[in-house]
Design an enzyme around this catalytic site. Sequence first.
Site, mmCIF file in Angstrom:
data_model
loop_
_atom_site.group_PDB
_atom_site.id
_atom_site.type_symbol
_atom_site.label_atom_id
_atom_site.label_comp_id
_atom_site.label_asym_id
_atom_site.label_seq_id
_atom_site.Cartn_x
_atom_site.Cartn_y
_atom_site.Cartn_z
ATOM 1 N NE ARG A 169 -3.113 -0.103 3.141
ATOM 2 C CZ ARG A 169 -2.659 -0.325 4.219
ATOM 3 N NH1 ARG A 169 -2.168 0.946 4.879
ATOM 4 N NH2 ARG A 169 -3.110 -1.245 5.160
ATOM 5 C CE1 TYR A 187 -14.266 16.805 -13.483
ATOM 6 C CE2 TYR A 187 -13.914 15.679 -11.169
ATOM 7 C CZ TYR A 187 -14.111 15.767 -12.623
ATOM 8 O OH TYR A 187 -14.287 14.321 -13.365
ATOM 9 C CE LYS A 224 -10.194 14.148 -16.636
ATOM 10 N NZ LYS A 224 -10.483 15.133 -15.962
HETATM 11 C C1 LIG Z 1 -11.256 15.120 -14.800
HETATM 12 C C2 LIG Z 1 -10.930 16.024 -13.770
HETATM 13 C C3 LIG Z 1 -10.909 15.739 -12.533
HETATM 14 C C4 LIG Z 1 -11.089 14.333 -11.835
HETATM 15 O O1 LIG Z 1 -10.248 13.354 -12.288
HETATM 16 P P1 LIG Z 1 -10.687 11.869 -12.511
HETATM 17 O O2 LIG Z 1 -9.265 11.038 -12.590
HETATM 18 O O3 LIG Z 1 -11.656 11.682 -13.549
HETATM 19 O O4 LIG Z 1 -11.377 11.443 -11.081
HETATM 20 C C5 LIG Z 1 -10.492 16.576 -11.408
HETATM 21 N N1 LIG Z 1 -10.328 17.946 -11.886
HETATM 22 C C6 LIG Z 1 -10.551 18.433 -13.214
HETATM 23 C C7 LIG Z 1 -10.258 19.612 -13.493
HETATM 24 C C8 LIG Z 1 -10.901 17.507 -14.001
HETATM 25 O O5 LIG Z 1 -11.051 17.664 -15.387
#
Ligand SMILES: *Cc1c(COP(=O)(O)O)cnc(C)c1O
Length: 392
Positions: free
Chosen positions: A58, A111, A208
């Site tokens: 972990r 978000y 992303k």
């Molecule tokens: C997609 C996103 C998140 C969340 O990320 P996940 O990996 O989908 O949980 C947080 N902040 C922003 C600005 C995002 O575009």
Amino acid sequence: MTKTNKNTQIVSAGRKKAYTQGVVNPVVQRASTVVFDSVADLKAAAKKRGDKTLFYGRRGTTTHFALQEAIAELEGGEGCALYPSGAAAISNALLSFVKTGDHILMVDTAYEPTRDFCDKILAGLGIETTYYPPGIGAGINELIKDNTRVLFLESPGSITMEVQDVPAMVAKANERGVMTMLDNTWGNGLHFRPLEHGVDISIQAATKYIVGHSDVMMGVAVANKKYWPTLRENSYLLGQCTSADDAYLALRGLRTMAVRLKQHEQAAIEVAKWLETHPLVDHIRHPAFATCPGHEFFKRDFDGSNGLFSFVMKQGNQQAIDAFLDSLHHFKMGFSWGGYESLVTANLSMKGLRSETGWSQGPVIRLHIGLEDVADLLADLDQALAVYESHL
Ligand SMILES: *Cc1c(COP(=O)(O)O)cnc(C)c1O
């Protein structure tokens, strides 16, 4: 060694021989149990636990250490905690520092799941959230209370892309003893580095641009020296960890992030310029365009942009939006962004997504410009906007 360029850093960071065992990439070290040869070894590992020492699955293996080291170097922090998603990085960074009776300041353009976490989970724990308009700047001072623990920023804001005056806000927070966190998913560490502007914790949905191929969920939070020990320890206590395979893929994505971003950036600017002159389009919400609120802060603080931006329609209705979305071919409908493919989402209004800043403008369409040929993307948008118009 002299300080290297960020583009070089993302290629070379985290490639210690202890992690790679002599090849280019780190070994994928999957583990729950770590076995020790002696009591002395076990005690030594326990003492340094979590500090890039094998102790228990972990707490990470060498694959995780390689990724953590690379992201910490990219964002210029003391250490990087890994989470199973960007949403987990946000919620756990907050939970690591707030307690019942505390107050947090959250940007109104956050978000959506960040807002929901504050309203549903933090509120239930007796932690109060005040939403502030993204353009508040040094005026944030007036909203800071005696029990304000965290000032949370997201720049640019989700969907409507307002860029915040980060240094002015951080200066006020520092004066008042309030810690700062920033969702830096758009800024990605190459184009914006919050810690260089005094932010304490920079968070990214690595899902992303770091991963970059729409195939892994991952969150990262990089803290400065002051907050790293608590962030690390409390995230462990909250049980946060990721698989070694996902850490490997995130690291592989990171290696090509600079070159991908250049292409995303160039193509998105070309598409936005084309949309800017389209008769149905009111204005462009892209930080590099003067029509985007906070454009001046983008010019001052950022080193570049990427494939994600929005544009506001002069008029519209739900049928026009639905027909537009259904007629697109290269732009796929779906959440997330930052992969190699183009995506689209659309909002008729910002209802439910904002509480302090109203929205009285037309529908907002958000595009992620992928790595397809720009001419094909423009042709796709051109025919879909004609379909949109036929439904007005
Ligand atoms: C997609 C996103 C998140 C969340 O990320 P996940 O990996 O989908 O949980 C947080 N902040 C922003 C600005 C995002 O575009």
